[in-house]
Design a protein around this motif. Structure first.
Motif, PDB file in Angstrom:
ATOM      1  N   ASP A  81       0.803  -1.225   0.000  1.00  0.00           N
ATOM      2  CA  ASP A  81       0.000   0.000   0.000  1.00  0.00           C
ATOM      3  C   ASP A  81       0.840   1.281   0.000  1.00  0.00           C
ATOM      4  O   ASP A  81       0.318   2.356   0.251  1.00  0.00           O
ATOM      5  N   THR A  82       2.111   1.173  -0.326  1.00  0.00           N
ATOM      6  CA  THR A  82       2.983   2.355  -0.371  1.00  0.00           C
ATOM      7  C   THR A  82       3.928   2.266  -1.557  1.00  0.00           C
ATOM      8  O   THR A  82       4.559   1.229  -1.768  1.00  0.00           O
ATOM      9  N   ARG A  91       1.080   6.862  -0.118  1.00  0.00           N
ATOM     10  CA  ARG A  91       0.295   5.806   0.542  1.00  0.00           C
ATOM     11  C   ARG A  91      -1.016   5.671  -0.207  1.00  0.00           C
ATOM     12  O   ARG A  91      -1.712   6.666  -0.412  1.00  0.00           O
ATOM     13  N   LEU A  93      -4.517   5.450  -0.594  1.00  0.00           N
ATOM     14  CA  LEU A  93      -5.498   5.955   0.361  1.00  0.00           C
ATOM     15  C   LEU A  93      -6.620   4.974   0.663  1.00  0.00           C
ATOM     16  O   LEU A  93      -7.144   4.943   1.763  1.00  0.00           O
ATOM     17  N   ARG A 132      -5.560  13.185  -5.692  1.00  0.00           N
ATOM     18  CA  ARG A 132      -5.703  13.629  -4.311  1.00  0.00           C
ATOM     19  C   ARG A 132      -7.190  13.603  -3.975  1.00  0.00           C
ATOM     20  O   ARG A 132      -8.018  14.053  -4.763  1.00  0.00           O
ATOM     21  N   ARG A 136      -7.334  15.173   4.125  1.00  0.00           N
ATOM     22  CA  ARG A 136      -5.960  14.886   4.564  1.00  0.00           C
ATOM     23  C   ARG A 136      -5.059  14.692   3.352  1.00  0.00           C
ATOM     24  O   ARG A 136      -5.356  13.898   2.470  1.00  0.00           O
ATOM     25  N   ASP A 139      -0.085  11.630   5.692  1.00  0.00           N
ATOM     26  CA  ASP A 139      -0.333  10.848   6.903  1.00  0.00           C
ATOM     27  C   ASP A 139       0.717  11.160   7.965  1.00  0.00           C
ATOM     28  O   ASP A 139       1.609  11.989   7.760  1.00  0.00           O
ATOM     29  N   ARG A 143       3.828  10.538   4.356  1.00  0.00           N
ATOM     30  CA  ARG A 143       3.513  10.018   3.021  1.00  0.00           C
ATOM     31  C   ARG A 143       2.305  10.764   2.460  1.00  0.00           C
ATOM     32  O   ARG A 143       1.339  11.031   3.183  1.00  0.00           O
ATOM     33  N   SER A 144       2.342  11.086   1.170  1.00  0.00           N
ATOM     34  CA  SER A 144       1.195  11.694   0.504  1.00  0.00           C
ATOM     35  C   SER A 144       0.088  10.652   0.407  1.00  0.00           C
ATOM     36  O   SER A 144       0.334   9.504   0.052  1.00  0.00           O
ATOM     37  N   LEU A 145      -1.130  11.052   0.724  1.00  0.00           N
ATOM     38  CA  LEU A 145      -2.279  10.150   0.657  1.00  0.00           C
ATOM     39  C   LEU A 145      -2.972  10.353  -0.683  1.00  0.00           C
ATOM     40  O   LEU A 145      -3.464  11.441  -0.972  1.00  0.00           O
ATOM     41  N   ARG A 146      -3.005   9.307  -1.516  1.00  0.00           N
ATOM     42  CA  ARG A 146      -3.524   9.428  -2.869  1.00  0.00           C
ATOM     43  C   ARG A 146      -4.290   8.171  -3.285  1.00  0.00           C
ATOM     44  O   ARG A 146      -4.019   7.077  -2.809  1.00  0.00           O
ATOM     45  N   TRP A 168      -9.546   0.309   3.327  1.00  0.00           N
ATOM     46  CA  TRP A 168      -9.084   1.076   4.498  1.00  0.00           C
ATOM     47  C   TRP A 168     -10.301   1.488   5.312  1.00  0.00           C
ATOM     48  O   TRP A 168     -11.233   2.103   4.790  1.00  0.00           O
TER      49      TRP A 168
END
Length: 177
Positions: A81-82, A91, A93, A132, A136, A139, A143-146, A168
């Protein structure tokens, strides 16, 4: 007289060290190795024009993504997941995948390894888009949440459908029973 002999011995060992550092090829060779190690692995990926721009599509050439082996790898899959895209950690999302480093049991590690390899395959199978979503942006680990999609399909959704990840839920749940 003993001091003179000791002085000469020390001087000789220093000159040997200095001689190695003054070798004309050593410093350029070290610089070339450092640059190749930092840029060489990702030269092909960067040439395909990958870039992280929110809400945009980026063409991922075949083989652009692979597993991350070092912190210097710039475009790779860290775990299920990353990912890292041009050095930025992202990351996914919409999913939670098993851990491959801080796992709690052997089955979690095995499933995490399978999720990592499958994510590499998914990302290399088509056009990758990074979106995006939500309020948020980052995290707790920076890490950018996408949302990551390949040809319009959620990469995370594919992993969930194949049983290698789960949606998630807002918090981590154990993978070991």
């Amino acid at each position: 007289m003993g001091d003179v002999v000791g002085f000469r011995k020390r001087r000789r060992s220093r000159s040997r060290r200095r001689g190695l550092l003054e070798t004309p090829w050593l410093i350029p060779a070290l610089v070339v190795m450092a640059v190749a190690g930092f840029y060489g692995r990702d030269a092909i990926s960067d040439a395909t024009g990958l870039g992280l721009i929110s809400n945009s599509s980026v063409a991922a050439g075949r083989g652009s993504f692979r597993e991350c082996y070092t912190p210097l790898d710039r475009t790779c899959v860290i775990d299920g997941d990353t990912i890292r895209l041009k050095g930025e950690k992202i990351r996914l999302l919409d999913i939670d995948a098993p851990e491959v480093r801080d796992y709690k049991c052997a089955s979690e590690k095995e499933r995490g390894d399978r999720a990592t390899l499958r994510l590499v395959e998914i990302l290399n199978s088509g056009t990758v888009s990074i979106e995006r979503k939500g309020s948020r942006d980052v995290d707790q680990y920076g890490r950018s949440l996408r949302i990551v999609q390949v040809d319009g399909r959620s990469a995370g959704g594919i992993l969930v459908a194949e049983g290698l990840a789960r949606p998630w839920s807002g918090k981590r749940r154990p993978w070991c029973l």
